[in-house]
Design a protein around this motif. Structure first.
Motif, PDB file in Angstrom:
ATOM      1  N   LEU A  74     -13.974 -73.701 -21.336  1.00 57.25           N
ATOM      2  CA  LEU A  74     -13.488 -73.899 -22.763  1.00 57.25           C
ATOM      3  C   LEU A  74     -14.451 -74.854 -23.491  1.00 57.25           C
ATOM      4  O   LEU A  74     -14.755 -74.511 -24.586  1.00 57.25           O
ATOM      5  N   VAL A  75     -14.978 -75.802 -22.632  1.00 55.42           N
ATOM      6  CA  VAL A  75     -15.952 -76.531 -23.454  1.00 55.42           C
ATOM      7  C   VAL A  75     -17.188 -75.753 -23.851  1.00 55.42           C
ATOM      8  O   VAL A  75     -17.781 -76.014 -25.061  1.00 55.42           O
ATOM      9  N   ALA A  76     -17.597 -75.143 -23.066  1.00 52.83           N
ATOM     10  CA  ALA A  76     -19.003 -73.930 -23.215  1.00 52.83           C
ATOM     11  C   ALA A  76     -18.756 -73.195 -24.442  1.00 52.83           C
ATOM     12  O   ALA A  76     -19.749 -72.870 -25.267  1.00 52.83           O
ATOM     13  N   ALA A  77     -17.382 -72.549 -24.386  1.00 54.87           N
ATOM     14  CA  ALA A  77     -17.098 -71.581 -25.522  1.00 54.87           C
ATOM     15  C   ALA A  77     -17.116 -72.093 -26.943  1.00 54.87           C
ATOM     16  O   ALA A  77     -17.633 -71.610 -27.872  1.00 54.87           O
ATOM     17  N   VAL A  78     -16.440 -73.624 -26.899  1.00 56.74           N
ATOM     18  CA  VAL A  78     -16.425 -74.456 -28.323  1.00 56.74           C
ATOM     19  C   VAL A  78     -18.045 -74.757 -28.531  1.00 56.74           C
ATOM     20  O   VAL A  78     -18.417 -74.552 -29.677  1.00 56.74           O
ATOM     21  N   ALA A  79     -18.850 -75.149 -27.586  1.00 56.19           N
ATOM     22  CA  ALA A  79     -20.150 -75.555 -27.776  1.00 56.19           C
ATOM     23  C   ALA A  79     -21.078 -74.190 -28.482  1.00 56.19           C
ATOM     24  O   ALA A  79     -21.906 -74.177 -29.201  1.00 56.19           O
ATOM     25  N   ALA A  80     -20.665 -73.112 -27.752  1.00 56.47           N
ATOM     26  CA  ALA A  80     -21.189 -71.811 -28.140  1.00 56.47           C
ATOM     27  C   ALA A  80     -20.967 -71.260 -29.683  1.00 56.47           C
ATOM     28  O   ALA A  80     -21.851 -70.938 -30.362  1.00 56.47           O
ATOM     29  N   GLU A  81     -19.745 -71.477 -29.954  1.00 56.18           N
ATOM     30  CA  GLU A  81     -19.188 -71.196 -31.287  1.00 56.18           C
ATOM     31  C   GLU A  81     -19.926 -72.049 -32.314  1.00 56.18           C
ATOM     32  O   GLU A  81     -20.143 -71.849 -33.445  1.00 56.18           O
ATOM     33  N   TRP A  82     -19.874 -73.567 -31.949  1.00 59.55           N
ATOM     34  CA  TRP A  82     -20.646 -74.415 -32.913  1.00 59.55           C
ATOM     35  C   TRP A  82     -21.971 -74.029 -33.199  1.00 59.55           C
ATOM     36  O   TRP A  82     -22.602 -73.937 -34.342  1.00 59.55           O
ATOM     37  N   ALA A  83     -22.745 -73.673 -32.131  1.00 59.44           N
ATOM     38  CA  ALA A  83     -24.071 -73.163 -32.230  1.00 59.44           C
ATOM     39  C   ALA A  83     -24.298 -72.114 -33.107  1.00 59.44           C
ATOM     40  O   ALA A  83     -25.013 -71.958 -34.153  1.00 59.44           O
ATOM     41  N   ARG A  84     -23.497 -71.286 -32.923  1.00 59.65           N
ATOM     42  CA  ARG A  84     -23.347 -69.862 -33.772  1.00 59.65           C
ATOM     43  C   ARG A  84     -23.341 -70.194 -35.186  1.00 59.65           C
ATOM     44  O   ARG A  84     -23.910 -69.587 -36.037  1.00 59.65           O
ATOM     45  N   LYS A  85     -22.069 -71.087 -35.431  1.00 59.14           N
ATOM     46  CA  LYS A  85     -21.726 -71.591 -36.715  1.00 59.14           C
ATOM     47  C   LYS A  85     -22.731 -72.313 -37.360  1.00 59.14           C
ATOM     48  O   LYS A  85     -23.080 -72.038 -38.748  1.00 59.14           O
ATOM     49  N   ALA A  86     -23.464 -73.069 -36.989  1.00 53.97           N
ATOM     50  CA  ALA A  86     -24.586 -73.961 -37.231  1.00 53.97           C
ATOM     51  C   ALA A  86     -25.806 -73.080 -37.647  1.00 53.97           C
ATOM     52  O   ALA A  86     -26.350 -73.495 -38.764  1.00 53.97           O
ATOM     53  N   ALA A  87     -25.965 -72.003 -36.813  1.00 51.53           N
ATOM     54  CA  ALA A  87     -27.275 -71.287 -36.971  1.00 51.53           C
ATOM     55  C   ALA A  87     -26.779 -70.068 -38.272  1.00 51.53           C
ATOM     56  O   ALA A  87     -28.140 -69.754 -39.091  1.00 51.53           O
ATOM     57  N   LEU A  88     -25.909 -69.679 -38.460  1.00 50.31           N
ATOM     58  CA  LEU A  88     -25.523 -68.574 -39.285  1.00 50.31           C
ATOM     59  C   LEU A  88     -24.901 -69.030 -40.490  1.00 50.31           C
ATOM     60  O   LEU A  88     -24.957 -68.316 -41.577  1.00 50.31           O
ATOM     61  N   TYR A  89     -24.406 -70.283 -40.695  1.00 51.35           N
ATOM     62  CA  TYR A  89     -23.752 -70.734 -41.760  1.00 51.35           C
ATOM     63  C   TYR A  89     -24.515 -70.932 -43.170  1.00 51.35           C
ATOM     64  O   TYR A  89     -24.206 -70.460 -44.287  1.00 51.35           O
ATOM     65  N   PRO A  90     -25.904 -71.318 -43.150  1.00 52.06           N
ATOM     66  CA  PRO A  90     -26.712 -71.356 -44.304  1.00 52.06           C
ATOM     67  C   PRO A  90     -26.793 -69.846 -44.640  1.00 52.06           C
ATOM     68  O   PRO A  90     -27.128 -69.915 -46.035  1.00 52.06           O
ATOM     69  N   LEU A  91     -27.099 -68.832 -43.871  1.00 54.80           N
ATOM     70  CA  LEU A  91     -27.211 -67.639 -44.274  1.00 54.80           C
ATOM     71  C   LEU A  91     -26.060 -67.011 -45.201  1.00 54.80           C
ATOM     72  O   LEU A  91     -26.011 -66.493 -46.137  1.00 54.80           O
TER      73      LEU A  91
END
Length: 100
Positions: free
Chosen positions: A25-42
């Motif tokens: 669960l912690v890994a899934a949340v961290a992966a989703e945070w990384a994805r959002k941080a990378a794609l949010y500006p776009l």
């Protein structure tokens, strides 16, 4: 207190699996945070460009380069008028909280 009647080895398996589930669960949340941080500006830039009032003008219907330059110029203007590159991250914190 009432005791649950279950075999001892079942309890050992369940207690050993709990840390693994938490780590997944912690890994899934961290992966989703990384994805959002990378794609949010776009996503922010795309939204701001869609609401931009400046039309994209082509010098000729087949001139794709002119369209790309114009869209790049619009993107620069959106970033400049919004307060710089960090303005593309406005609202990211609410998205990250939503992941949890």
């Amino acid at each position: 207190s009432a005791e649950i009647d279950c075999p001892r080895d079942t309890m050992v398996v369940a207690s050993a699996a709990a840390p693994r589930v938490v780590s997944i669960l912690v890994a899934a949340v961290a992966a989703e945070w990384a994805r959002k941080a990378a794609l949010y500006p776009l996503d922010t830039l795309t939204t701001r460009l869609q609401y931009s009032r400046r039309p994209v003008l082509l010098s000729a219907p087949s001139d794709i380069t002119a369209k790309r330059v114009s869209q790049l110029e619009q993107a620069r203007e959106v970033i400049r008028d919004g307060g710089g590159p960090l303005s593309l991250y406005q609202g990211l914190s609410t998205q990250l909280v939503g992941v949890v």
